[in-house]
Scaffold this motif. Structure first.
Motif, mmCIF file in Angstrom:
data_model
loop_
_atom_site.group_PDB
_atom_site.id
_atom_site.type_symbol
_atom_site.label_atom_id
_atom_site.label_comp_id
_atom_site.label_asym_id
_atom_site.label_seq_id
_atom_site.Cartn_x
_atom_site.Cartn_y
_atom_site.Cartn_z
ATOM 1 N N CYS A 168 -46.371 39.263 -29.776
ATOM 2 C CA CYS A 168 -45.943 40.104 -30.965
ATOM 3 C C CYS A 168 -44.488 40.603 -30.515
ATOM 4 N N PRO A 169 -43.219 40.646 -31.282
ATOM 5 C CA PRO A 169 -41.996 40.892 -30.911
ATOM 6 C C PRO A 169 -41.751 42.305 -30.949
ATOM 7 N N ARG A 170 -42.839 43.030 -31.841
ATOM 8 C CA ARG A 170 -42.741 44.505 -31.801
ATOM 9 C C ARG A 170 -43.918 45.375 -31.243
ATOM 10 N N ASN A 171 -44.398 44.882 -30.096
ATOM 11 C CA ASN A 171 -45.754 45.228 -29.471
ATOM 12 C C ASN A 171 -45.410 46.532 -29.001
ATOM 13 N N ASP A 172 -44.298 46.973 -28.384
ATOM 14 C CA ASP A 172 -43.940 48.318 -28.167
ATOM 15 C C ASP A 172 -43.984 49.417 -29.098
ATOM 16 N N LYS B 267 -49.805 56.000 -28.354
ATOM 17 C CA LYS B 267 -50.512 57.155 -27.941
ATOM 18 C C LYS B 267 -51.513 56.580 -26.879
ATOM 19 N N LYS B 268 -51.776 57.177 -25.890
ATOM 20 C CA LYS B 268 -52.642 56.788 -24.635
ATOM 21 C C LYS B 268 -54.109 56.964 -25.220
ATOM 22 N N GLN B 269 -54.273 58.059 -26.063
ATOM 23 C CA GLN B 269 -55.758 58.293 -26.518
ATOM 24 C C GLN B 269 -56.043 57.267 -27.385
ATOM 25 N N LYS C 59 -56.787 53.648 -26.015
ATOM 26 C CA LYS C 59 -58.042 53.866 -25.242
ATOM 27 C C LYS C 59 -59.188 53.697 -26.149
ATOM 28 N N ILE C 60 -59.216 54.415 -27.315
ATOM 29 C CA ILE C 60 -60.297 54.279 -28.247
ATOM 30 C C ILE C 60 -60.106 52.726 -28.801
ATOM 31 N N THR C 61 -59.088 52.328 -29.215
ATOM 32 C CA THR C 61 -59.092 50.845 -29.903
ATOM 33 C C THR C 61 -59.452 49.956 -28.618
ATOM 34 N N CYS C 62 -59.155 49.956 -27.534
ATOM 35 C CA CYS C 62 -59.567 48.931 -26.517
ATOM 36 C C CYS C 62 -61.149 49.226 -26.548
#
Ligand code: SF4
Ligand code: SF4
Length: 131
Positions: free
Chosen positions: A98-102, A107-109, A112-115
């Protein structure tokens, strides 16, 4: 740029997106252009349901507009993307393809939740054993 994916659609080229039963049912229920199950899904060599491609891109990609025709009902895996789970590294990663993955999950939270949601999804839908 209005949204992060505008004028991109790279992840919809030669897609290998796996579909859950729920994904298939949701797409069928909200079917566009009378598209039937056989038009968008097939069983891959691992016996998993997978999105079909046509002319090198997902059947649901409006190629010229670079837009998903079923955005509201797109598969769960497309929603998580560019977040993916690397089984060998046992961790969630932002896919380098994904060229725009950054620009996603800054947000860290939220990462974490999506992972956690992604891991649960893979375990429940595809009976993958994830630590
Ligand atoms: S998720 Fe990444 S590769 Fe896919 S359309 Fe958006 S910016 Fe492009
Ligand atoms: S369903 Fe939509 S977002 Fe997912 S690969 Fe196809 S066109 Fe892209």
């Amino acid at each position: 740029m209005r949204n992060k994916c505008e004028n991109c659609g790279k992840c919809c080229l030669e897609t290998e997106m796996i579909l859950s039963f729920e994904d298939i049912e949701l797409i069928k229920k909200n079917s566009i252009d009378n598209i039937g199950e056989g038009d968008f899904v097939f069983k891959n060599e691992n016996e998993q349901f997978q999105l079909k491609n046509i002319d090198g891109h997902c059947v649901f990609l409006n190629y010229s507009a670079k837009k998903c025709k079923i955005y509201e009902f797109r598969p769960q895996g497309c929603r998580f993307y560019p977040l993916i789970y690397d089984i060998s590294k046992k961790k969630c990663l932002l896919d380098d393809d994904c060229p725009r993955n950054d620009q996603f999950y800054n947000k860290k939270q939220s990462l974490k939740i999506t992972c956690s949601n992604l891991k649960r999804f893979l375990e429940q839908q595809f009976t993958l054993k994830i630590d």
